[in-house]
Design an enzyme around this catalytic site. Structure first.
Site, PDB file in Angstrom:
ATOM      1  N   ARG A 109      44.168  35.840  35.467  1.00 43.92           N
ATOM      2  CA  ARG A 109      45.271  35.343  35.060  1.00 43.92           C
ATOM      3  C   ARG A 109      46.181  34.398  36.055  1.00 43.92           C
ATOM      4  NH1 ARG A 109      48.796  39.397  31.680  1.00 43.92           N
ATOM      5  NH2 ARG A 109      49.758  37.229  31.085  1.00 43.92           N
ATOM      6  N   CYS A 128      55.049  39.800  36.808  1.00 42.58           N
ATOM      7  CA  CYS A 128      53.808  39.934  36.295  1.00 42.58           C
ATOM      8  C   CYS A 128      53.830  39.129  34.707  1.00 42.58           C
ATOM      9  CB  CYS A 128      53.347  41.484  36.094  1.00 42.58           C
ATOM     10  SG  CYS A 128      54.547  42.431  35.139  1.00 42.58           S
TER      11      CYS A 128
END
Length: 281
Positions: A179, A237
Site C-alpha cells: 500500500r 497509516c
C-alpha cells in the site's frame, strides 16, 4: 501509583498478578477492519472480569473529513472508560483478537488522555487462550470508574505537521509495504504515500505468535529505518490504527523521542487534492 515500566505485559505475568489478587481493570477491545462485530466472540469467551469496549463508538469518532477513524470526542471516551470501570488510579490492561491493533489504539488514547498505568496484553487473547489460561463467558458489569481525561500527554500531527516531519525529521508509514508503494490499494480511493515518508509496516513489529519482537530487535528494526535514539519521529497509516501500534512498538524499543501520530493519516491526507502524493510506484 508506580509508573508502568513497559507498555506491554505478558500473559504469564498478568495471570500471576490476577492470582495474587492485584486490582487490574481488564478491557476487551476486539475489532477488525472490515469484519463483523467481535462482540459475539467476547460473549463466548473473554478474560474473567474483562469489560467489553466497542471500538467504533468508544475509540473512534465519526468517519468524515477527519478520516476514517478520527479521535473520539473526549467526553465520549471518558464515559466509555468509566463505564468499563476505569479510574485515573486504575492499573488497566487492554487486549484484543487482532494482532494488538485495536488494543494499541486504546493504550494510545488512554495515554494521550493522561492515564499513567495502562498496558497491552502481549499476544492478546489468542496467546492467552493458547496457554490454557482461564476464560469466561459470564456477563461482566464493572463498577463505574471516575476516569477524568487530563491535558494531552502525546503529540498529534495534522497534515501540515506530517509533511513537515517528512521533510526535516522522520515520518514512518505503518501500512503494509504494497500500500505504501501504491499497489493493491483496496481501502482508500487514492493510492500512494506522503512524499518523504519511510515504509515501516506495523505488523512487522510482531513475532509469528502475535507478541511484539523483543525490545532490542525492535530497536534494530527502527534504526534501520533511520530512527536514532533521540530522533523526532512521526507515524501515520491508513486511518490511525496501525500508526498507534507502531507508536507502541517505538515505546517498547526505547528509540526516538516521543512519537507524534498523524491520527487522520492517509484517509485524511487524500481529502485535499492539492496535497502531494508519491507513487504509485
Amino acid at each position: 501509583m508506580a509508573t508502568t515500566p513497559s507498555p506491554l505485559v505478558s500473559a504469564e505475568r498478568l495471570q500471576a498478578r490476577l492470582e495474587d489478587g492485584e486490582p487490574v481493570v481488564l478491557l476487551d477491545v476486539s475489532w477488525q477492519l472490515g469484519a463483523e462485530s467481535q462482540r459475539p466472540a467476547y460473549d463466548a469467551a473473554h478474560l474473567p472480569g474483562a469489560a467489553w469496549v466497542d471500538f467504533e463508538t468508544a475509540l473512534s469518532g465519526e468517519p468524515g473529513a477527519g478520516g476514517r477513524h478520527p479521535l473520539p470526542d473526549v467526553a465520549t471516551f471518558e464515559d466509555a472508560m468509566r463505564a468499563a470501570g476505569v479510574s485515573n488510579e486504575s492499573h488497566v490492561v487492554v487486549y484484543d483478537r487482532w494482532r494488538s491493533l485495536p488494543a494499541s489504539r486504546c493504550w494510545w488514547l488512554l495515554t494521550y488522555c493522561g492515564h499513567e498505568c495502562v498496558q497491552v496484553l502481549d499476544g492478546g487473547f489468542p496467546r492467552w487462550e493458547s496457554l490454557g489460561l482461564p476464560v469466561s463467558d459470564a456477563a461482566v458489569s464493572p463498577s463505574r470508574g471516575n476516569f477524568v481525561a487530563t491535558p494531552p500527554g502525546l503529540d498529534v500531527l495534522d497534515a501540515d505537521g506530517a509533511a513537515e516531519y517528512a521533510e526535516r525529521a522522520i515520518l514512518l508509514d505503518a501500512r503494509p509495504a504494497d500500500r505504501f508503494r501504491g499497489e493493491n490499494e483496496t481501502v482508500d480511493p487514492v493510492a500512494g504515500h506522503i512524499p518523504g515518508a519511510v515504509s515501516a509496516p506495523a505488523l512487522a513489529n510482531l513475532q509469528e505468535d502475535g507478541r511484539f519482537l523483543p525490545p532490542d530487535d525492535l530497536a534494530m528494526r527502527f534504526t534501520a529505518h533511520g530512527v536514532e535514539p533521540h530522533a523526532e519521529v512521526g507515524v501515520y497509516c491508513g486511518s490511525g490504527v496501525q500508526a498507534m501500534h507502531t507508536a507502541l512498538a517505538l515505546e517498547v524499543a526505547g528509540v526516538g523521542s516521543q512519537t507524534a501520530v498523524y491520527v487522520g493519516s492517509w484517509s485524511h491526507w487524500i481529502t485535499d487534492p492539492d496535497r502531494p502524493v508519491a507513487g504509485p510506484a
